[in-house]
Design an enzyme around this catalytic site. Structure first.
Site, PDB file in Angstrom:
ATOM      1  N   CYS A 100       0.822  -1.212   0.000  1.00 48.48           N
ATOM      2  CA  CYS A 100       0.000   0.000   0.000  1.00 48.48           C
ATOM      3  C   CYS A 100       0.855   1.260   0.000  1.00 48.48           C
ATOM      4  O   CYS A 100       0.329   2.360  -0.097  1.00 48.48           O
ATOM      5  CB  CYS A 100      -0.941  -0.002   1.196  1.00 48.48           C
ATOM      6  SG  CYS A 100      -1.751  -1.587   1.425  1.00 48.48           S
ATOM      7  N   ILE A 252     -12.709  -1.162  -0.401  1.00 49.34           N
ATOM      8  CA  ILE A 252     -12.021  -1.719  -1.574  1.00 49.34           C
ATOM      9  C   ILE A 252     -12.318  -0.767  -2.731  1.00 49.34           C
ATOM     10  O   ILE A 252     -13.484  -0.466  -3.005  1.00 49.34           O
ATOM     11  CB  ILE A 252     -12.542  -3.144  -1.851  1.00 49.34           C
ATOM     12  CG1 ILE A 252     -12.153  -4.071  -0.697  1.00 49.34           C
ATOM     13  CG2 ILE A 252     -12.032  -3.661  -3.188  1.00 49.34           C
ATOM     14  CD1 ILE A 252     -12.907  -5.393  -0.688  1.00 49.34           C
ATOM     15  N   LYS A 370     -10.094   6.035   4.458  1.00 48.62           N
ATOM     16  CA  LYS A 370     -11.376   5.578   5.001  1.00 48.62           C
ATOM     17  C   LYS A 370     -12.558   6.033   4.158  1.00 48.62           C
ATOM     18  O   LYS A 370     -13.457   5.247   3.863  1.00 48.62           O
ATOM     19  CB  LYS A 370     -11.494   6.127   6.430  1.00 48.62           C
ATOM     20  CG  LYS A 370     -12.793   5.862   7.119  1.00 48.62           C
ATOM     21  CD  LYS A 370     -12.873   4.418   7.573  1.00 48.62           C
ATOM     22  CE  LYS A 370     -14.284   4.014   7.895  1.00 48.62           C
ATOM     23  NZ  LYS A 370     -15.086   3.751   6.710  1.00 48.62           N
ATOM     24  N   HIS A 374      -9.370   3.605  -0.943  1.00 52.21           N
ATOM     25  CA  HIS A 374      -7.994   3.129  -0.816  1.00 52.21           C
ATOM     26  C   HIS A 374      -7.644   2.172  -1.958  1.00 52.21           C
ATOM     27  O   HIS A 374      -7.571   0.966  -1.758  1.00 52.21           O
ATOM     28  CB  HIS A 374      -7.841   2.457   0.552  1.00 52.21           C
ATOM     29  CG  HIS A 374      -6.454   2.013   0.885  1.00 52.21           C
ATOM     30  ND1 HIS A 374      -5.310   2.563   0.310  1.00 52.21           N
ATOM     31  CD2 HIS A 374      -6.008   1.067   1.752  1.00 52.21           C
ATOM     32  CE1 HIS A 374      -4.244   1.956   0.816  1.00 52.21           C
ATOM     33  NE2 HIS A 374      -4.637   1.043   1.675  1.00 52.21           N
TER      34      HIS A 374
END
Lengths: 428, 137
Positions: A100, A252, A370, A374
């Site tokens: 990430c 997601i 959030k 992401h």
């Protein structure tokens, strides 16, 4: 001896580097879009928003963060495909993978490519297409960013490891489920002000829509009193990895991000309002079970120390920050690891509203991972883009009230602290 | 016991686990213990490492109870209505390791206490790669 956390060695860039443009795709679930489509959208957004235009032919090199187009959509060797679809062949583009933190790392590579003197104009960005797989498949792909020999076989998932971190933080400090919930409420409040966000809506609006839908379908209408009541309803907010619930987790997301880096000497050829990369740090960490502490990410502390040292600033000087809130607990720990608050003091700062848009230390004005979403490989540069807009005073309704913004910071984590990249930006 | 000459890698680690034994390595140079099968000491970079038999006793230092499960755990029957517990175990000898925690009420995690004493119970010992698991002692 193994490396320990220290006040980092002060490193310097060979020459100054500036950001002169930014482009972001929409963030969300786009069934018919692939990795290349998402990145083209972000790139077009960049081209369309260059203050004084850009000739694509002038871009000399590129670094694109992408975690796993291989596993998410069966496409490896993504970089030359992006070069082709951007009409940029034969320009060299390299894919950077650090889970990430892929695009945070890509940005660093671009900074170093310019600082080395080799290139003057470099494209950096990130992209992830995640929604082709069902949730179980995404869970497996994300878990593969953890240690496949010594963590994953224990049943640990990505939310699971952060769940264990949350439990450790709760055991050691006075952290509660309510603190985690408040981080989520804050970030959704900010996300509602961000038109590119996956959740461009407040929790209250989401609750109203769910009530309306229940009424329409003739089902019992929930009588949530407020956001906290909603978040405490196990039907609305089920456990994912106790003590983390659904609304503690970033969604997601499909999305892409890019910025144009140039040597500061030529920044004014592109814009009157460049933003300079004045500090950058990156560090590696071990799996949680082998970490010095279960309530902090050592790689984040080290990357931050490096970035502060390079920039010659302290945590106190940072006026706005985008931190890696893949889970609500991760934001609390980030604000402690970055030195904004002392160890264990993150939860109280949330209680006191200090991290809200109007607080003294606004965190994740974009909505964070959030609420903004992401798309893992795109998040690091997306954080830089929000900070770029804040420093240029062009964040619209979510612009922080401080009219004298100069310094912003981004904190991008790969996996559960295996990688952390911290970048510090200064208004030109 | 004769000198143990198995290679320091995951294949050996799992072969030991299949025999019911948690084996890690000890650095003969600096004494650093690891509950992972490493060919080189992560602390002093020494290459003179030896197998070290852990007692299999430890305590639970942090844990989570997972309801949204990976495919491998789903195949074992875990899921939204049947969560399982995974945690970080601090072994009596010092190192920590990630493990599946069995014999606890994963549906009621508030009843599971960190600090509880645990003992090794290898799961799926008949498989090529058994699972490192612990139960309350």
């Amino acid at each position: 001896m193994a490396a320990t956390i220290s006040s980092a060695k002060r490193r310097h860039l060979g020459r100054p580097v500036s950001i002169v443009g930014a482009g972001l795709s929409r963030f969300g679930a786009f069934r018919d879009m692939t990795t290349r489509d998402l990145f083209v959208e972000a790139f077009q957004d960049l081209i369309d928003h260059m203050d004084q235009g850009i000739d694509v032919e002038d871009i000399e090199c590129g670094y694109i963060g992408n975690y796993s187009s291989d596993l998410f959509e069966g496409q490896g060797h993504t970089a030359p495909i992006l070069a082709d679809w951007l009409g940029m062949t034969p320009t060299p583009i390299t894919r950077i993978e650090n889970a990430c933190a892929s695009s945070g790392s890509a940005l660093r590579e671009g900074v170093m490519a310019i600082a080395s003197g080799m290139y003057d104009v470099v494209l950096v960005g990130g992209v992830e297409k995640m929604t082709d797989l069902p949730t179980e498949g995404v869970t497996d792909v994300l878990a593969s960013a953890a240690d496949g020999l010594y963590e994953v076989p224990a049943g640990l998932t990505f939310p699971g490891i952060y769940g264990a971190l949350a439990k450790a933080h709760m055991d050691r400090y006075e952290t509660s489920l309510a603190h985690l919930a408040k981080v989520g409420i804050k970030n959704h409040t900010n996300g509602a002000l961000n038109p590119k966000a996956q959740f461009n809506t407040t929790l209250l609006d989401m609750m109203e829509r769910r009530k309306a839908r229940a009424e329409q379908q003739g089902q019992p209408v929930p009588d949530w009193r407020d956001e906290m009541d909603f978040l405490n309803d196990p039907r609305a907010n089920p456990w994912i990895a106790w003590p983390l619930r659904l609304y503690d987790c970033a969604p997601i997301t499909d999305g892409a991000s890019c910025v144009l880096l140039v040597s500061s000497e030529i920044a004014n050829n592109f814009t009157d309002k460049p933003v300079h990369v004045v500090g950058t740090g990156q560090a590696s960490g071990r799996p949680l079970h082998d970490a010095e502490e279960l309530t902090s990410l050592s790689a984040a502390r080290e990357a931050a120390a490096q970035a502060y040292a390079m920039a010659g600033v302290t945590p106190h000087d940072i006026q706005v920050a985008e931190v890696h809130d893949c889970f609500t607990i991760a934001e609390i720990i980030a604000t402690e690891d970055l030195g904004f608050f002392g160890p264990g003091e993150g939860p109280r700062a949330v209680d006191e509203g200090r991290t809200a848009l109007t607080g003294d230390r606004p965190i994740n004005t974009s909505g964070g991972l959030k609420a903004k979403g992401h798309p893992v490989g795109a998040s690091g540069v997306a954080q830089v883009i929000e900070t770029f807009h804040q420093l240029r005073g062009e964040a619209g309704p979510r612009q922080v009230p401080n009219t004298n913004l100069e310094l912003g910071l981004t904190h991008n984590v790969g996996g559960t602290g295996g990688t952390c990249v911290v970048n510090i930006l200064r208004r030109g | 016991m004769a000198e143990d000459t198995r290679a320091f890698n995951a294949a050996s680690y799992y072969a030991y686990l299949k025999e019911g034994q948690l084996m890690g390595v000890r650095c003969r140079g600096c004494g650093k213990l690891s509950a992972e099968a490493r060919p080189m000491c992560q602390s002093c970079h020494g290459r003179d490492v030896e197998w070290f038999a852990f007692s299999g006793r430890g305590q639970l230092s942090a844990f989570t109870c997972i309801s949204v499960v990976p495919n491998a755990m789903g195949e074992k029957g875990f899921g939204r209505n049947n969560p399982y517990c995974s945690g970080i175990v601090t072994l009596d000898e010092g190192p920590r390791i990630s493990a599946l925690i069995l014999g606890v009420d994963a549906a009621n995690p508030q009843n599971i206490g960190t600090g509880i004493a645990l003992t090794l119970q290898v799961e799926d010992q008949d498989r090529d790669r058994p699972t490192l698991a612990f139960v309350p002692a």
